[in-house]
Design a protein around this motif. Structure first.
Motif, PDB file in Angstrom:
ATOM      1  N   UNK A  30       0.834  -1.026  -0.056  1.00  0.00           N
ATOM      2  CA  UNK A  30       0.121   0.015  -0.136  1.00  0.00           C
ATOM      3  C   UNK A  30       0.822   1.345   0.008  1.00  0.00           C
ATOM      4  N   UNK A  31       1.713   1.298   0.899  1.00  0.00           N
ATOM      5  CA  UNK A  31       2.811   2.383   0.947  1.00  0.00           C
ATOM      6  C   UNK A  31       3.309   2.708  -0.362  1.00  0.00           C
ATOM      7  N   UNK A  32       4.108   1.475  -0.870  1.00  0.00           N
ATOM      8  CA  UNK A  32       4.693   1.713  -2.026  1.00  0.00           C
ATOM      9  C   UNK A  32       3.687   2.360  -3.538  1.00  0.00           C
ATOM     10  N   UNK A  33       2.485   1.603  -3.491  1.00  0.00           N
ATOM     11  CA  UNK A  33       1.558   2.287  -4.184  1.00  0.00           C
ATOM     12  C   UNK A  33       1.185   3.622  -4.130  1.00  0.00           C
ATOM     13  N   UNK A  34       0.857   4.140  -3.111  1.00  0.00           N
ATOM     14  CA  UNK A  34       0.586   5.461  -2.708  1.00  0.00           C
ATOM     15  C   UNK A  34       1.771   6.493  -3.183  1.00  0.00           C
ATOM     16  N   UNK A  35       3.086   5.826  -2.709  1.00  0.00           N
ATOM     17  CA  UNK A  35       4.062   6.909  -3.184  1.00  0.00           C
ATOM     18  C   UNK A  35       4.277   6.821  -4.519  1.00  0.00           C
ATOM     19  N   UNK A  36       3.808   5.754  -5.291  1.00  0.00           N
ATOM     20  CA  UNK A  36       4.116   5.564  -6.861  1.00  0.00           C
ATOM     21  C   UNK A  36       2.977   6.750  -7.510  1.00  0.00           C
ATOM     22  N   UNK A  37       1.971   6.632  -6.639  1.00  0.00           N
ATOM     23  CA  UNK A  37       0.931   7.621  -7.230  1.00  0.00           C
ATOM     24  C   UNK A  37       1.150   9.310  -7.066  1.00  0.00           C
ATOM     25  N   UNK A  38       2.355   9.577  -6.185  1.00  0.00           N
ATOM     26  CA  UNK A  38       2.628  10.873  -6.096  1.00  0.00           C
ATOM     27  C   UNK A  38       2.386  11.605  -4.692  1.00  0.00           C
ATOM     28  N   UNK A  39       1.726  10.596  -3.680  1.00  0.00           N
ATOM     29  CA  UNK A  39       1.737  11.307  -2.525  1.00  0.00           C
ATOM     30  C   UNK A  39       2.985  10.678  -1.826  1.00  0.00           C
ATOM     31  N   UNK A  40       3.277  11.715  -0.733  1.00  0.00           N
ATOM     32  CA  UNK A  40       4.616  11.383  -0.172  1.00  0.00           C
ATOM     33  C   UNK A  40       4.704  11.344   1.368  1.00  0.00           C
ATOM     34  N   UNK A  41       3.452  12.018   1.856  1.00  0.00           N
ATOM     35  CA  UNK A  41       3.359  11.806   3.396  1.00  0.00           C
ATOM     36  C   UNK A  41       2.446  10.567   3.652  1.00  0.00           C
TER      37      UNK A  41
END
Length: 216
Positions: A30-41
């Motif tokens: 989930x964390x990897x997917x979120x960061x891949x989408x451009x959200x860094x917090x």
């Protein structure tokens, strides 16, 4: 990362992803997917079905330690003991669903941003008196975007971040209402329940685009 850097970047990025992981394996995806989408917090909550969330914070902090864009924090922190453990594990900010003065004091001691959840002006004033730079409006879905202007009327010096009920369809209303940043969880990560992490990345991109559009 210094407190001032975290707060400045939070305001610039404007999006905080709340991750309620089932276990380490799902949580990391989930964390990897979120960061891949451009959200860094990334706000990792203390509510995991399996495994120790403090250890998960440490794992994600280590994994992304060389990525200056990613900021790992701890969420659903109810007491100072948990806050200290999270900070020592690498959390750069601490978020709570409620207001606990001792937790705020602990975070101030370590110069780590602490965002307490409030629903009333009295709670917001207490948070300001304790030195909180940003205050979490929670649950956001109960209070609605108008809550920000209602708080800022008597407390113009306050900065507020809604969490709970923030989705792509209403994030613009929160931004235009004056939100310092917004926190989003289930609306962003629901694809993970069926193992569709590509959907999480896609939704993260939608959020980033929606925030950018709202700020124009």
């Amino acid at each position: 990362m210094k407190k001032e850097q975290v707060l400045s970047k939070m305001k610039k990025d404007c999006l905080v992803a709340v991750v309620r992981a089932k276990d380490f394996e799902q949580g990391e995806k989930v964390v990897d997917a979120i960061i891949a989408g451009g959200i860094n917090f990334i706000e990792i909550t203390m509510t995991m079905d399996e495994g120790n969330p403090i250890e998960f914070i440490a794992k994600m902090s280590e994994k992304y330690s060389k990525n200056d864009d990613v900021v790992i924090g701890a969420g659903t922190v109810l007491d100072p003991e948990t806050a200290r453990a999270a900070i020592l594990a690498g959390a750069n900010y601490v978020v709570s669903p409620g207001l606990n003065v001792e937790t705020i004091k602990l975070c101030n001691r370590y110069r780590v941003p602490m965002l307490p959840g409030v629903m009333t002006p009295t709670e917001a004033i207490t948070a300001l008196e304790c030195g909180c730079d940003v205050i979490k409006i929670f649950p956001g879905n109960i209070m609605g975007p108008d809550a920000i202007s209602s708080f800022k009327g008597p407390l113009p010096q306050g900065d507020f971040m809604p969490s709970g009920g923030v989705d792509v369809d209403n994030v613009d209303k929160w931004i235009k209402a004056g939100a310092y940043a917004v926190g989003t969880g289930s609306s962003l990560t629901k694809g993970a329940k069926t193992g569709d992490f590509a959907a999480v990345t896609a939704k993260a991109k939608e959020f980033v685009e929606a925030v950018a559009a709202a700020r124009k």
